[in-house]
Motif scaffolding. Structure first.
Motif, PDB file in Angstrom:
ATOM      1  N   THR A  37      -2.070  -3.029   4.857  1.00 45.06           N
ATOM      2  CA  THR A  37      -1.862  -2.400   3.596  1.00 45.06           C
ATOM      3  C   THR A  37      -0.644  -2.728   2.924  1.00 45.06           C
ATOM      4  OG1 THR A  37      -1.443  -0.293   3.525  1.00 45.06           O
ATOM      5  CG2 THR A  37      -3.629  -0.872   4.098  1.00 45.06           C
ATOM      6  N   VAL A  38       0.360  -3.217   3.736  1.00 40.53           N
ATOM      7  CA  VAL A  38       1.864  -3.338   3.204  1.00 40.53           C
ATOM      8  C   VAL A  38       2.081  -4.557   2.600  1.00 40.53           C
ATOM      9  CG1 VAL A  38       4.381  -3.459   3.980  1.00 40.53           C
ATOM     10  CG2 VAL A  38       2.647  -2.116   5.194  1.00 40.53           C
ATOM     11  N   HIS A  39       2.530  -4.460   1.274  1.00 37.72           N
ATOM     12  CA  HIS A  39       2.897  -5.528   0.317  1.00 37.72           C
ATOM     13  C   HIS A  39       4.021  -5.250  -0.590  1.00 37.72           C
ATOM     14  CE1 HIS A  39       0.109  -3.226  -1.871  1.00 37.72           C
ATOM     15  NE2 HIS A  39       0.383  -3.780  -2.979  1.00 37.72           N
ATOM     16  N   ARG A  40       4.480  -6.026  -1.251  1.00 37.57           N
ATOM     17  CA  ARG A  40       5.657  -5.670  -2.342  1.00 37.57           C
ATOM     18  C   ARG A  40       4.773  -5.778  -3.449  1.00 37.57           C
ATOM     19  NH1 ARG A  40      10.813  -5.810  -0.815  1.00 37.57           N
ATOM     20  NH2 ARG A  40      11.047  -7.222   1.030  1.00 37.57           N
ATOM     21  N   GLY A  41       5.159  -4.429  -4.240  1.00 34.02           N
ATOM     22  CA  GLY A  41       4.727  -4.106  -5.675  1.00 34.02           C
ATOM     23  C   GLY A  41       5.264  -4.902  -6.763  1.00 34.02           C
ATOM     24  N   GLU A  42       5.088  -4.717  -7.898  1.00 32.01           N
ATOM     25  CA  GLU A  42       5.611  -5.429  -9.173  1.00 32.01           C
ATOM     26  C   GLU A  42       6.995  -5.264  -9.239  1.00 32.01           C
ATOM     27  OE1 GLU A  42       3.669  -4.352 -12.500  1.00 32.01           O
ATOM     28  OE2 GLU A  42       1.759  -5.349 -11.926  1.00 32.01           O
ATOM     29  N   ASP A  43       7.492  -4.198  -8.692  1.00 28.62           N
ATOM     30  CA  ASP A  43       8.920  -3.786  -8.855  1.00 28.62           C
ATOM     31  C   ASP A  43       9.686  -4.384  -7.660  1.00 28.62           C
ATOM     32  OD1 ASP A  43       8.264  -1.910  -7.005  1.00 28.62           O
ATOM     33  OD2 ASP A  43       9.337  -0.343  -7.880  1.00 28.62           O
ATOM     34  N   GLY A  44       8.945  -4.857  -6.608  1.00 29.50           N
ATOM     35  CA  GLY A  44       9.716  -5.553  -5.369  1.00 29.50           C
ATOM     36  C   GLY A  44       9.964  -4.634  -4.402  1.00 29.50           C
ATOM     37  N   ALA A  45       9.570  -3.203  -4.467  1.00 25.79           N
ATOM     38  CA  ALA A  45       9.484  -2.263  -3.366  1.00 25.79           C
ATOM     39  C   ALA A  45       8.432  -2.543  -2.475  1.00 25.79           C
ATOM     40  CB  ALA A  45       9.653  -0.973  -4.027  1.00 25.79           C
ATOM     41  N   LEU A  46       8.472  -2.247  -1.426  1.00 24.33           N
ATOM     42  CA  LEU A  46       7.302  -2.218  -0.457  1.00 24.33           C
ATOM     43  C   LEU A  46       6.171  -1.072  -0.802  1.00 24.33           C
ATOM     44  CD1 LEU A  46       8.446  -2.733   3.172  1.00 24.33           C
ATOM     45  CD2 LEU A  46       7.928  -4.192   1.479  1.00 24.33           C
ATOM     46  N   VAL A  47       4.800  -1.371  -0.604  1.00 26.34           N
ATOM     47  CA  VAL A  47       3.934  -0.499  -1.196  1.00 26.34           C
ATOM     48  C   VAL A  47       3.084  -0.408   0.372  1.00 26.34           C
ATOM     49  CG1 VAL A  47       1.877   0.113  -2.153  1.00 26.34           C
ATOM     50  CG2 VAL A  47       3.828  -0.726  -3.331  1.00 26.34           C
ATOM     51  N   GLY A  49      -0.719   1.755   1.835  1.00 25.09           N
ATOM     52  CA  GLY A  49      -1.338   2.615   1.601  1.00 25.09           C
ATOM     53  C   GLY A  49      -1.630   3.064   0.179  1.00 25.09           C
ATOM     54  N   GLY A  50      -1.083   2.284  -0.685  1.00 22.71           N
ATOM     55  CA  GLY A  50      -1.162   2.239  -2.143  1.00 22.71           C
ATOM     56  C   GLY A  50       0.097   3.462  -2.631  1.00 22.71           C
ATOM     57  N   VAL A  51       1.008   3.594  -1.879  1.00 23.32           N
ATOM     58  CA  VAL A  51       2.261   4.311  -2.342  1.00 23.32           C
ATOM     59  C   VAL A  51       3.341   3.546  -1.890  1.00 23.32           C
ATOM     60  CG1 VAL A  51       3.570   6.768  -1.720  1.00 23.32           C
ATOM     61  CG2 VAL A  51       1.033   6.383  -1.491  1.00 23.32           C
ATOM     62  N   SER A  52       4.240   3.708  -2.942  1.00 22.43           N
ATOM     63  CA  SER A  52       5.742   2.905  -2.849  1.00 22.43           C
ATOM     64  C   SER A  52       6.586   3.663  -2.168  1.00 22.43           C
ATOM     65  CB  SER A  52       6.203   2.875  -4.152  1.00 22.43           C
ATOM     66  OG  SER A  52       7.914   2.445  -4.086  1.00 22.43           O
ATOM     67  N   VAL A  53       7.535   2.811  -1.174  1.00 20.77           N
ATOM     68  CA  VAL A  53       8.351   3.597  -0.148  1.00 20.77           C
ATOM     69  C   VAL A  53       9.303   4.389  -0.855  1.00 20.77           C
ATOM     70  CG1 VAL A  53       8.092   1.856   1.589  1.00 20.77           C
ATOM     71  CG2 VAL A  53       9.998   1.063  -0.171  1.00 20.77           C
ATOM     72  N   SER A  54       9.694   3.862  -2.157  1.00 19.47           N
ATOM     73  CA  SER A  54      10.636   4.747  -3.207  1.00 19.47           C
ATOM     74  C   SER A  54      10.169   6.089  -3.325  1.00 19.47           C
ATOM     75  CB  SER A  54      10.852   3.992  -4.555  1.00 19.47           C
ATOM     76  OG  SER A  54      11.336   2.762  -4.241  1.00 19.47           O
ATOM     77  N   ALA A  55       8.555   6.161  -3.466  1.00 14.20           N
ATOM     78  CA  ALA A  55       8.108   7.708  -3.631  1.00 14.20           C
ATOM     79  C   ALA A  55       8.327   8.308  -2.374  1.00 14.20           C
ATOM     80  CB  ALA A  55       6.638   7.223  -4.256  1.00 14.20           C
ATOM     81  N   LEU A  56       7.956   7.548  -1.091  1.00 11.15           N
ATOM     82  CA  LEU A  56       7.926   8.206   0.182  1.00 11.15           C
ATOM     83  C   LEU A  56       9.243   8.756   0.567  1.00 11.15           C
ATOM     84  CD1 LEU A  56       5.745   5.450   2.282  1.00 11.15           C
ATOM     85  CD2 LEU A  56       5.061   7.962   1.561  1.00 11.15           C
ATOM     86  N   ALA A  57      10.272   7.847   0.131  1.00  7.75           N
ATOM     87  CA  ALA A  57      11.651   8.495   0.375  1.00  7.75           C
ATOM     88  C   ALA A  57      12.055   9.571  -0.247  1.00  7.75           C
ATOM     89  CB  ALA A  57      12.762   7.390   0.253  1.00  7.75           C
ATOM     90  N   ALA A 448       1.681  10.017   7.432  1.00  5.89           N
ATOM     91  CA  ALA A 448       0.675   9.110   7.078  1.00  5.89           C
ATOM     92  C   ALA A 448       0.258   8.753   5.689  1.00  5.89           C
ATOM     93  CB  ALA A 448      -0.540   9.734   7.688  1.00  5.89           C
ATOM     94  N   VAL A 449       0.108   7.595   5.322  1.00  5.75           N
ATOM     95  CA  VAL A 449      -0.201   7.023   4.067  1.00  5.75           C
ATOM     96  C   VAL A 449      -1.700   6.530   4.018  1.00  5.75           C
ATOM     97  CG1 VAL A 449       0.514   5.977   2.312  1.00  5.75           C
ATOM     98  CG2 VAL A 449       2.268   6.885   3.950  1.00  5.75           C
ATOM     99  N   CYS A 450      -2.572   6.931   3.183  1.00  2.00           N
ATOM    100  CA  CYS A 450      -3.700   6.363   3.003  1.00  2.00           C
ATOM    101  C   CYS A 450      -4.470   6.567   1.745  1.00  2.00           C
ATOM    102  CB  CYS A 450      -4.860   7.039   4.166  1.00  2.00           C
ATOM    103  SG  CYS A 450      -6.563   6.088   4.150  1.00  2.00           S
TER     104      CYS A 450
END
Length: 472
Positions: A37-47, A49-57, A448-450
């Motif tokens: 499920t890992v991909h780059r979102g529109e802002d370039g941040a990794l996403v 399970g539907g959650v941005s790594v910026s939000a996770l951090a 965990a992300v889902c």
């Protein structure tokens, strides 16, 4: 290449190892290295399970192990289905044990159970996690080259499905505990079959000169099998082999299976006992970098099934129930470690080459594999895209060791700097399991992300946790 007296890293024009290519797009993800499920979102941040790594951090801090639950579950299902189908016509299917040593917590133990896997443990602590997770003890195994009497007693009292006996001495130790408890212990005999796996010597486990198992050479394993059969407190369920870790081909398993099944047939001929099981272990490799080319579970299962069928036909025996023990191959690619970047240093190498050192807020306390046996990893800028040119980079940690290296060589965006998020894929196996509190650095959480949300599976340690252990 002209040799340099200080080593290849100092040779003229050094630009990283031969397999490491300069990327055309430094932001592109090498898909085999990442959870699905890992991909780059529109802002370039990794996403994930539907959650941005910026939000996770922001919510969980860094460093953190980030697990794609959907990916882990899917891999578990694929292994179970692949081996069940491949062995359906040979022995009614196969048993797939999750090797808990790769990474184990109660949530993961539940996930793999729900996806059809059994659970392999190798210490009392791992056994305790499996039991706490509600795993049926009959679907658990206990390994270990030096199991204590207390561990054996706990396993037998719980009703564990099998104990893997690792030495001639352990035959009598397990039998004595079983007699004291008034039970009959189901055991497999671990055999070192003399196969040299093509891997690091620390994780090659089937050559004779190492601590695991009873050697096949010299008839020692045959005598150990006879010793098990001589103890009425023990039920010899079968033979076990494990040839190493991070293995990509079927050839090593082919040699191991032939030798193990030859002993299986010998026991049947000499003692009139048909052993119902044979376990070929695990060690299936994953992709940490572009140099690694793992085979899909279905291909591995079909190849091993052909090997087992041919070996049994050659020995004139029925195909026993086969089991395997993937751990890394299930959990490894499902997880990446998320770091925050700190200082950078540019170092000019002898001969004109250059490397950038990028320090992150973790290191060998959360991933010791690079320092332990030179494991290779990849890394990427995770919080944004970059238009900067790629720069040969070494990702290092914050610990007081020159060997505190997370990623030996990677081309990363040249503008990565303090405050950026960096992700290292493939860290689900043997990273949290081998984590330490070196330099009194608390261990990271497992998150965990889902389905667009995250939750903590193993919480972050705190300085209060460290001080609570210090009773002086």
């Amino acid at each position: 290449m002209r040799a340099h007296e200080a080593g290849s890293l100092h040779a003229d024009g050094y630009g990283g190892p031969g397999w490491l290519a300069v990327p055309d797009d430094v932001d592109e993800l090498v898909r085999p290295l990442w959870a699905r499920t890992v991909h780059r979102g529109e802002d370039g941040a990794l996403v994930v399970g539907g959650v941005s790594v910026s939000a996770l951090a922001a919510e969980h801090g860094t460093p953190a192990y980030v697990v794609d639950e959907e990916d882990l579950r899917a891999r578990a299902r694929e292994w179970v289905q692949a081996f069940d189908e491949a062995f359906a016509d040979l022995c009614g299917g196969a048993d797939v044990y999750y090797a808990g040593k790769a990474f184990l917590c109660t949530a993961v133990a539940r996930w793999v159970r729900e996806e059809g896997m059994l659970l392999e443990t190798c210490t009392g602590g791992e056994l305790a996690v499996g039991l706490r997770a509600g795993t049926d003890p009959a679907r658990m195994a206990l390994h270990g080259n030096n199991k204590s009497d207390a561990e054996v007693e706990r396993a037998l009292a719980a009703g564990v499905g099998r104990l893997v006996v690792d030495s001639r001495q352990e035959v009598d130790r397990v039998a004595d505990v079983a007699r004291r408890l008034g039970v009959r212990a189901p055991v497999l005999l671990r055999v070192t079959v003399g196969v040299e796996a093509h891997t690091h010597s620390y994780i090659a486990t089937a050559h004779e000169d190492q601590k695991f198992g009873v050697p096949l050479a010299g008839g020692e394993a045959a005598r150990a099998a006879a010793a098990v059969l001589a103890r009425p407190e023990l039920e010899l369920r079968g033979l076990h082999s494990h040839i190493g870790s991070q293995i990509f081909d079927v050839e090593g398993f082919e040699v191991a299976a032939r030798r193990l099944l030859r002993l299986h047939a010998q026991v049947q001929r000499e003692h009139g006992v048909v052993l119902p099981e044979v376990d070929l272990g695990g060690g299936f490799g994953i992709a940490y970098t572009t140099q690694h080319t793992p085979r899909p579970p279905r291909e591995l299962a079909q190849g091993i099934a052909r090997v087992v069928a041919a070996a049994c036909e050659a020995e004139g025996i029925a195909v026993p129930r086969v089991s395997v023990e993937p751990g890394r191959a299930v959990v490894g690619p499902s997880t990446f470690t998320l770091y925050t970047a700190g200082t950078t240093k540019d170092v000019v190498l002898d001969g004109g080459g250059a490397r950038r050192y990028l320090a992150v807020d973790g290191g060998m306390s959360d991933n010791v594999r690079t320092a332990l046996y030179g494991a290779d990893y990849s890394a990427t800028l995770a919080s944004r895209r970059s238009a900067a040119a790629p720069v040969l980079t070494r990702v290092v940690g914050k610990h007081c060791e020159s060997g505190d290296i997370v990623v030996l060589d990677e081309f990363m965006a040249g503008d990565v700097g303090a405050g950026d998020l960096v992700a290292v894929p493939g860290t689900g196996a043997y990273c949290r399991s081998l984590a330490s509190q070196y330099n009194h650095v608390p261990r990271p959480p497992v998150v965990a992300v889902c389905g667009g949300s995250s939750r903590v599976l193993v919480r972050r340690e705190t300085e209060e946790d460290l001080l609570a252990l210090d009773v002086g």
